[in-house]
Design an enzyme around this catalytic site. Structure first.
Site, PDB file in Angstrom:
ATOM      1  N   ASP A 132     -33.607 -18.581 -23.034  1.00 21.44           N
ATOM      2  CA  ASP A 132     -32.570 -19.161 -22.182  1.00 21.44           C
ATOM      3  C   ASP A 132     -32.598 -18.550 -20.785  1.00 21.44           C
ATOM      4  OD1 ASP A 132     -30.328 -20.282 -21.123  1.00 21.44           O
ATOM      5  OD2 ASP A 132     -28.914 -19.061 -22.257  1.00 21.44           O
ATOM      6  N   ASP A 316     -32.135 -24.403 -16.069  1.00 26.93           N
ATOM      7  CA  ASP A 316     -31.548 -23.869 -17.292  1.00 26.93           C
ATOM      8  C   ASP A 316     -32.282 -24.379 -18.528  1.00 26.93           C
ATOM      9  OD1 ASP A 316     -29.984 -22.997 -19.317  1.00 26.93           O
ATOM     10  OD2 ASP A 316     -28.125 -23.888 -18.602  1.00 26.93           O
TER      11      ASP A 316
END
Ligand code: NAG
Ligand code: NAG
Ligand code: NAG
Ligand code: NAG
Length: 434
Positions: A132, A316
């Site tokens: 992430d 992201d």
């Protein structure tokens, strides 16, 4: 967990978990195709006992929107479960665990989530984690969380069976829009891509909201920026294990032939891109963020839509789609001919036969153009015996006090080979080979 990041993380990780926003097919897959813990009783979050010294009170994420959507889909595409299971298994690409050093092979779930393996402890305990870029904390489920709290998960970290475990005990909490995890920090040896990091602080999750406990992955590997203890990536650099403080993503698409997805630690892997990188400097010190001059779409009738001028945008890797301001994005989706999905906020669907005629999405950044075509931004998924095509851009509302931050998720990232250069605080974009 750096709580100042909470707003930023608003949408981070939702893709792992689905619920209100996206990755609907992912959760369907979770529920139908993969249930190692079938026997374990599932308890609603509310009934769970507080396990931390200080009880954490957060709004319970509503499952209602997801249920409605699921029901809508079921009515539209009734299929027996067994047939579905086969389709899911075909769609989830096989995962070869013998990746070469520094490359982490990633498993692709329906183009909505990519995960890979790390180990913690001595001897090694293996975990499947989402990498992430939007958050710093690395966490995995702890053996000290009662098994019935874990939904479909089955791997937990056991400190007692690791000779390199060192207690830390400081609490951590990672709060997202639609869910959270909490637990305490521990320290141990972590390996990723054949590299061994000593004395790494990570989170042992004791409580996970349903969103996470239902996720197919075990935990999260944070590639974001931390103001507190060093992240795993920071320690890879600090302990001299990488030639450069850079990591890069090649993300494949299920319906396009090509190699497995790969995260390269310490540089770039020329096997996966061609040509030079276009670099864009970061405009924040604590996120993978730059500022977009404009987001531009030229419709087939010649009209041009502009939005997002001067907006910050975050690249992201744990958000499946692109998120922008709701009112404008909804107008765009309608002008593109997408239809809103009933019972759902800002999720639009295309007729799959019209994809070729859709215009590119163009992001202008620092005088450079980042362009993604409909084959990248539309999320096309074979589900219920048919292809479903979701618009790759969704709307989000921000509080008045917040700056609207665009999220450029996995569909954006698939269009490029992207290097994240922490040393020079910039992001580089190259053309992927596949
Ligand atoms: C996995 O990858 C390795 C190295 O690339 C290869 O030698 C091996 O045959 C692969 N295994 C499978 C099951 O595909
Ligand atoms: C493992 O963690 C538990 C709970 O934090 C603690 O009580 C126990 O002492 C730890 N085990 C070892 C071997 O340190
Ligand atoms: C890890 O901690 C041990 C014990 O505290 C110490 O001896 C070792 O040097 C540390 N290693 C690194 C790379 O910091
Ligand atoms: C990006 O940052 C570098 C180093 O800080 C600087 O030399 C360069 O001019 C910047 N590029 C742009 C386009 O601002």
């Amino acid at each position: 967990m750096n709580l100042s990041l909470v707003a930023v993380l608003a949408l981070t990780l939702v893709s792992i978990c689905v619920a209100q926003y996206k990755s609907i097919p992912l959760l369907l897959a979770e529920r139908t195709a993969w249930k190692p813990n079938d026997g374990a009783p599932k308890q609603p979050w509310r009934s769970r006992p507080p396990l931390l010294r200080k009880p954490i009170r957060r709004p319970v994420p509503s499952r209602q929107p997801y249920k409605q959507l699921l029901e809508n889909l079921r009515q539209r595409y009734p299929r027996p479960k067994e047939v579905l299971r086969e389709h899911y298994q075909q769609q989830v690409r096989d995962f070869n665990l013998t990746a070469s050093a520094k490359d982490v092979k990633l498993r692709n779930y329906f183009d909505t989530l990519y995960s890979g393996l790390i180990t913690i402890g001595t001897p090694e305990q293996q975990f499947d984690v989402a990498f992430d870029t939007g958050s710093p904390m690395t966490w995995v489920p702890s053996i000290h969380c009662p098994p019935e709290h874990f939904g479909y998960k089955y791997r937990t970290y056991n400190n007692a069976s690791s000779s390199t475990f060192q207690a830390n005990g400081k609490e951590f909490e990672a709060v997202y829009d639609l869910g959270f995890v909490a637990g305490y920090r521990s320290q141990d040896t972590v390996t990723v891509a054949g590299l061994t990091i000593q004395n790494q602080t990570f989170g042992e999750a004791i409580i996970e909201s349903d969103l996470f406990s239902n996720s197919r992955t075990d935990g999260v590997f944070g590639l974001g920026f931390s103001n507190e203890e060093p992240t795993v990536f920071d320690n890879l650099v600090n302990q001299g294990l990488l030639p450069a403080p850079v990591f890069s993503f090649y993300l494949n698409k299920l319906d396009i032939p090509g190699p497995d997805s790969v995260l390269t630690l310490g540089g770039t892997n020329p096997e996966y891109y061609t040509g030079d990188f276009t670099f864009i400097n970061l405009t924040a010190t604590d996120r993978w963020q730059f500022e977009i001059d404009n987001f531009r779409v030229q419709l087939s009738n010649g009209d041009v839509l502009f939005m997002g001028s001067g907006s910050p945008a975050i690249v992201d890797s744990s958000t499946s789609l692109i998120f922008g301001p709701m009112e404008e994005v909804d107008v765009l989706n309608r002008k593109l001919g997408a239809k809103p999905l009933p019972g759902h906020v800002s999720l639009f669907e295309f007729d799959c036969s019209e994809l070729d005629s859709l215009p590119d999405f163009e992001f202008y950044v620092n005088g450079q153009k980042l362009s993604i075509s409909s084959k990248d931004y539309v999320l096309k998924i074979f589900l219920y015996g048919t292809d479903l095509c979701y618009s790759g851009i969704m709307g989000r509302r921000w509080k008045e006090s917040e700056t609207p931050v665009w999220f450029l998720g996995l569909n954006f990232m698939r269009a490029y080979y992207i290097q994240f250069d922490k040393g020079n605080r910039r992001i580089g974009f190259a053309k992927p080979k596949y």
